[in-house]
Motif scaffolding. Structure first.
Motif, PDB file in Angstrom:
ATOM      1  N   ALA A 154       0.934  -1.473   0.004  1.00  0.00           N
ATOM      2  CA  ALA A 154      -0.142  -0.089   0.012  1.00  0.00           C
ATOM      3  C   ALA A 154       0.878   1.423  -0.143  1.00  0.00           C
ATOM      4  CB  ALA A 154      -0.758   0.412   1.668  1.00  0.00           C
ATOM      5  N   PRO A 155       0.224   2.336  -0.772  1.00  0.00           N
ATOM      6  CA  PRO A 155       0.999   3.407  -0.470  1.00  0.00           C
ATOM      7  C   PRO A 155       1.388   4.336   0.710  1.00  0.00           C
ATOM      8  CG  PRO A 155      -0.585   4.269  -2.353  1.00  0.00           C
ATOM      9  CD  PRO A 155      -0.444   1.847  -1.612  1.00  0.00           C
ATOM     10  N   PRO A 156       3.101   4.818   1.619  1.00  0.00           N
ATOM     11  CA  PRO A 156       3.219   5.000   2.895  1.00  0.00           C
ATOM     12  C   PRO A 156       1.032   5.665   3.477  1.00  0.00           C
ATOM     13  CG  PRO A 156       4.837   5.447   0.999  1.00  0.00           C
ATOM     14  CD  PRO A 156       3.330   5.364   0.417  1.00  0.00           C
ATOM     15  N   GLY A 157       1.100   5.544   5.037  1.00  0.00           N
ATOM     16  CA  GLY A 157      -0.016   6.395   5.463  1.00  0.00           C
ATOM     17  C   GLY A 157       0.910   6.846   6.527  1.00  0.00           C
ATOM     18  N   ASP A 158       0.022   7.824   7.137  1.00  0.00           N
ATOM     19  CA  ASP A 158      -0.322   8.740   8.184  1.00  0.00           C
ATOM     20  C   ASP A 158      -0.092   7.880   9.306  1.00  0.00           C
ATOM     21  OD1 ASP A 158       0.238  11.164   6.017  1.00  0.00           O
ATOM     22  OD2 ASP A 158      -2.729  10.937   6.017  1.00  0.00           O
ATOM     23  N   LEU A 159      -0.594   7.527  10.366  1.00  0.00           N
ATOM     24  CA  LEU A 159      -0.803   6.720  11.588  1.00  0.00           C
ATOM     25  C   LEU A 159       0.521   5.525  12.178  1.00  0.00           C
ATOM     26  CD1 LEU A 159      -4.571   5.183  11.816  1.00  0.00           C
ATOM     27  CD2 LEU A 159      -3.306   7.889  12.276  1.00  0.00           C
ATOM     28  N   ALA A 160       1.329   5.530  11.411  1.00  0.00           N
ATOM     29  CA  ALA A 160       2.982   4.523  11.510  1.00  0.00           C
ATOM     30  C   ALA A 160       3.366   6.018  12.086  1.00  0.00           C
ATOM     31  CB  ALA A 160       3.544   3.748  10.326  1.00  0.00           C
ATOM     32  N   GLY A 161       3.636   6.695  11.539  1.00  0.00           N
ATOM     33  CA  GLY A 161       4.608   7.780  11.887  1.00  0.00           C
ATOM     34  C   GLY A 161       4.155   9.184  13.198  1.00  0.00           C
ATOM     35  N   ALA A 162       2.997   8.660  13.279  1.00  0.00           N
ATOM     36  CA  ALA A 162       2.262   9.182  14.416  1.00  0.00           C
ATOM     37  C   ALA A 162       2.168   9.026  15.850  1.00  0.00           C
ATOM     38  CB  ALA A 162       1.185  10.002  13.646  1.00  0.00           C
ATOM     39  N   ARG A 163       2.290   6.476  16.133  1.00  0.00           N
ATOM     40  CA  ARG A 163       2.383   6.411  16.972  1.00  0.00           C
ATOM     41  C   ARG A 163       2.570   6.798  18.529  1.00  0.00           C
ATOM     42  NH1 ARG A 163       1.218   1.086  16.435  1.00  0.00           N
ATOM     43  NH2 ARG A 163       0.624   1.436  18.897  1.00  0.00           N
ATOM     44  N   THR A 164       3.521   8.125  18.107  1.00  0.00           N
ATOM     45  CA  THR A 164       4.705   8.199  19.451  1.00  0.00           C
ATOM     46  C   THR A 164       3.371   9.032  20.329  1.00  0.00           C
ATOM     47  OG1 THR A 164       6.750   7.887  18.399  1.00  0.00           O
ATOM     48  CG2 THR A 164       6.017   9.505  21.225  1.00  0.00           C
ATOM     49  N   TRP A 165       2.972  10.090  19.256  1.00  0.00           N
ATOM     50  CA  TRP A 165       1.633  11.158  20.594  1.00  0.00           C
ATOM     51  C   TRP A 165       1.035  10.680  20.135  1.00  0.00           C
ATOM     52  CZ3 TRP A 165      -2.125  12.942  17.800  1.00  0.00           C
ATOM     53  CH2 TRP A 165      -2.332  12.838  16.287  1.00  0.00           C
ATOM     54  N   ILE A 166       0.048   9.281  19.440  1.00  0.00           N
ATOM     55  CA  ILE A 166      -1.338   9.253  19.808  1.00  0.00           C
ATOM     56  C   ILE A 166      -0.424   8.333  20.983  1.00  0.00           C
ATOM     57  CG2 ILE A 166      -2.685   7.479  18.699  1.00  0.00           C
ATOM     58  CD1 ILE A 166      -2.257   8.544  15.896  1.00  0.00           C
ATOM     59  N   ASP A 167       0.006   7.983  21.217  1.00  0.00           N
ATOM     60  CA  ASP A 167       0.069   6.238  22.519  1.00  0.00           C
ATOM     61  C   ASP A 167      -0.169   7.372  23.801  1.00  0.00           C
ATOM     62  OD1 ASP A 167      -0.448   4.529  20.229  1.00  0.00           O
ATOM     63  OD2 ASP A 167       1.573   3.184  20.509  1.00  0.00           O
ATOM     64  N   GLU A 168       0.973   8.242  23.512  1.00  0.00           N
ATOM     65  CA  GLU A 168       0.857   9.426  24.762  1.00  0.00           C
ATOM     66  C   GLU A 168      -0.059  10.719  25.239  1.00  0.00           C
ATOM     67  OE1 GLU A 168       4.642  11.375  23.236  1.00  0.00           O
ATOM     68  OE2 GLU A 168       6.041  10.072  24.485  1.00  0.00           O
TER      69      GLU A 168
END
Length: 343
Positions: A216-230
């Motif tokens: 799949a073309p790259p998404g956004d959530l993988a790179g946002a996991r740090t602040w999402i989980d915090e």
């Protein structure tokens, strides 16, 4: 005499494949009670015959699989005290559970727009296909509602706190993020869907789908996991918004601003619903809770107001009651979750 209108759900069996096509393309295949009933009846029939080895669910037209439920009908019941929407939800949620438990492979083409009720008829399938055109969302908090159709269960089981992020922002995601969040399984380029459908007529469904899968073309959530989980920890929406607003991540600050536009009551309900679904034994228990929440929110003011602002008048300026998270009554929220007979 005028030609009879096409049925809102098309069904056919070719080879060993039973194909169900949502057929209201002008409405992006938004679900009606008639459509839900037709889907349940056909699925029940096909579960009993050896003629059908697998089922494919797709949407007619170029815009998407399904944009959700019929919001205008919900608005009419919300302002009039009608009960047709309650019957619709009860039947729709039964369909969601039946798809999840279906005894044969169910392939869903989640191409184009897949929102709300569209998630319900696809994300519970056993083989969920997304494309470069896929746009998935559970945007219910933006109309004074909550993630239903098993959405609380799905989002509760997303990795980390991605599910809470999607529930509270109502954000739209593409193919890679849908796979990461557990709402889809494989990416297939949209140009290959017709070939995939043809191959499903004769081959083993899981093997065929896997043979068509591509990165799949790259998404956004993988790179946002740090602040999402915090940021999305705890059971207090206000605390979550404060953490998002204070974060140095631009995505977190944007999420805080987006959440601030949603129904305060719906936000509190959605967070509690997703948190509690994580502790439940299965989808059916989550759907039972969702039905209670749906029935309660139908009688609170924000659902009618949210649909008015988004769909009826289209002014995009809902006047939520209450207007702030601080004003949301714990007693009202507790009443929404109070046990009542399941549908």
């Amino acid at each position: 005499m005028p030609e009879p209108s096409a049925p809102p759900v098309l069904s056919e069996v070719t080879g060993g494949l039973g194909r169900l096509t949502l057929n209201r393309p002008a409405a992006i295949n938004a679900l009606t009670a008639e459509m839900v009933g037709a889907l349940r009846r056909r699925l029940a029939d096909w579960s009993e015959t050896d003629r059908v080895r697998a089922v494919l669910i797709s949407g007619a037209g170029p815009r998407g699989l399904c944009a959700g439920g019929d919001l205008r009908a919900m608005h009419a019941d919300a302002v009039s005290g009608g009960t047709a929407t309650l019957d619709f939800w009860a039947d729709e949620y039964r369909l969601n559970a039946e798809l999840a438990d279906y005894p044969k492979p169910v392939v869903a083409f989640m191409d184009g727009l897949v929102m709300g009720g569209g998630i319900g008829v696809s994300a519970h399938a056993s083989l969920r296909v997304v494309t470069e055109r896929s746009r998935l969302a559970m945007p219910e908090v933006g109309i004074g509602f909550h993630p239903d159709v098993g959405g609380s269960w799905l989002l509760a089981h997303a990795p980390g706190r991605i599910g809470v992020h999607l529930a509270l922002t109502g954000g739209t995601i593409g193919a890679a993020d849908a796979i990461l969040a557990g709402l889809a399984d494989v990416f297939v380029p949209s140009a290959r869907l017709d070939d995939l459908a043809e191959a499903l007529q004769t081959g083993d469904a899981a093997s065929v789908v896997e043979s068509f899968a591509a990165p799949a073309p790259p998404g956004d959530l993988a790179g946002a996991r740090t602040w999402i989980d915090e940021c999305y920890t705890g059971d207090d929406v206000t605390a979550i918004v404060d953490r998002l607003a204070a974060s140095s991540a631009p995505g977190a600050q944007a999420a805080a601003k987006e959440i601030a536009t949603k129904s305060p009551t719906s936000l509190v309900v959605a967070l509690r619903s997703v948190r509690s679904a994580a502790t439940m034994p299965g989808l059916r228990e989550a759907l039972d809770q969702e039905y209670r929440l749906s029935a309660a929110l139908l009688r609170l003011p924000d659902l009618a107001e949210g649909i008015r602002a988004q769909i009826i008048d289209k002014d995009r300026r809902p006047r939520w009651r209450p207007a702030t998270l601080a004003e949301v009554s714990p007693a009202v929220i507790d009443a929404c979750f109070a046990p009542s007979p399941a549908p």
